[in-house]
Enzyme design. Structure first.
Site, PDB file in Angstrom:
ATOM      1  N   ASP A  62       0.765  -1.188  -0.203  1.00 37.32           N
ATOM      2  CA  ASP A  62      -0.069   0.014  -0.034  1.00 37.32           C
ATOM      3  C   ASP A  62       0.885   1.176  -0.165  1.00 37.32           C
ATOM      4  OD1 ASP A  62      -2.534   1.652   0.463  1.00 37.32           O
ATOM      5  OD2 ASP A  62      -1.621   1.893   2.459  1.00 37.32           O
ATOM      6  N   ASP A  71      -0.557   5.264   0.841  1.00 36.35           N
ATOM      7  CA  ASP A  71      -0.589   6.399   1.857  1.00 36.35           C
ATOM      8  C   ASP A  71      -0.759   5.499   3.319  1.00 36.35           C
ATOM      9  OD1 ASP A  71      -0.965   8.545   3.226  1.00 36.35           O
ATOM     10  OD2 ASP A  71      -2.834   9.121   1.860  1.00 36.35           O
ATOM     11  N   LYS A 111      -9.137  -2.727  -3.324  1.00 34.96           N
ATOM     12  CA  LYS A 111      -9.367  -3.057  -2.252  1.00 34.96           C
ATOM     13  C   LYS A 111     -10.408  -2.714  -1.283  1.00 34.96           C
ATOM     14  CE  LYS A 111      -5.175  -1.173  -1.604  1.00 34.96           C
ATOM     15  NZ  LYS A 111      -4.075  -0.406  -0.871  1.00 34.96           N
ATOM     16  N   ASP A 121      -1.349  -0.558   5.982  1.00 33.26           N
ATOM     17  CA  ASP A 121      -1.625  -0.069   7.117  1.00 33.26           C
ATOM     18  C   ASP A 121      -3.161  -0.106   7.690  1.00 33.26           C
ATOM     19  OD1 ASP A 121      -2.727   3.128   6.917  1.00 33.26           O
ATOM     20  OD2 ASP A 121      -2.149   2.147   5.120  1.00 33.26           O
TER      21      ASP A 121
END
EC number: 3.1.3.-
Length: 256
Positions: free
Chosen positions: A10, A12, A183, A208
């Site tokens: 990922d 950000d 996602k 995250d």
């Protein structure tokens, strides 16, 4: 600890936080590059072309990658729709340059009436007229595709509307649910595996956000690594029945 042949990562919250760098992330990517381990940034951002993602990483975070390292929900959407029916190539789009370019590269023709597909993503200049055209197309039989379900995006002002909010308006107007690609859906992961050329037991998904990154891995039988530098907290993850394969507070703590 299992050794993985490839990494799906990922952006950000994992590689950076908005405009703020995460120093451990740069070291993490450098390690992958030095070891020759293939990796792919898998992002729900459908607005930017891969070249812009690469430019942002280089200019703002001193991370040097190529467009081959980037896989957006726009690219996944275009790949998915292109595979549905090779004879259907007309589309109406609500979205930004990243989505339009991805569909154009798959030889789709943009129309406003009677499209085979209506594809909706985040659009910073969305208007009532665009919603009107999308609604009429879908009610007329056009297949309804949504890039990703993220209802909000974080920026320096707070949480602003994301693609999911735009798509929800069209869902409300048409009384139809979109087919989501990004996602936590398995579709984007399947397409990402095709791009990186590895199977689901050879890669790990790093992110995250339990609700997007980790669930995408779980749905796809891909091992997951949750790093606590972004959205999800220890308290949230404790409430989940299915836990990430690994949990760390910093990417510096990961052993390749």
């Amino acid at each position: 600890m299992k050794k993985y042949k490839g990494y799906l990562i990922d952006l950000d919250g994992t590689i950076y936080r908005g405009k703020d760098p995460i120093p451990a992330a740069k070291r993490f990517i450098n390690n992958l590059q030095q070891k020759g381990i293939p990796f792919l940034f898998v992002t729900n951002n459908s607005t930017q072309v891969p070249e812009k993602v690469v430019e942002n990483l280089r200019k703002n975070f001193d991370i040097y990658v190529t467009v081959d390292n980037v896989y957006t929900s726009a690219l996944a959407t275009a790949d998915y729709v292109a595979d549905l029916d090779e004879e259907k190539r007309s589309v109406y789009v609500i979205g930004e340059a990243g989505l339009k370019q991805a569909l154009s590269d798959k030889h789709f023709v943009f129309v406003e009436e009677n499209p085979d597909y209506t594809v909706v993503g985040l659009d910073y200049d969305v208007t009532y007229h665009k919603f009107e055209l999308a609604t009429l197309a879908i009610r007329g039989g056009s297949t309804f595709i949504g890039t990703n379900a993220d209802t909000n995006l974080p920026n320096e002002r707070g949480l602003v509307p994301g693609a999911g909010s735009v798509i929800s308006l069209v869902e409300c107007a048409t009384q139809q649910k979109a087919k989501y690609i990004g996602k936590p859906e398995a579709i984007i992961m399947e397409k990402a595996l095709n791009k990186i050329g590895l199977s689901n037991d050879e890669v790990i998904m790093v992110g995250d956000n339990y609700m997007t990154d980790i669930l995408a891995g779980i749905k796809s039988n891909i091992d997951t690594l949750l790093v606590y530098t972004g959205v999800s907290t220890h308290e949230l993850v404790k409430t989940k029945e299915v836990k990430p394969t690994y949990e760390i507070d910093s990417l510096d703590k990961w052993a390749f």
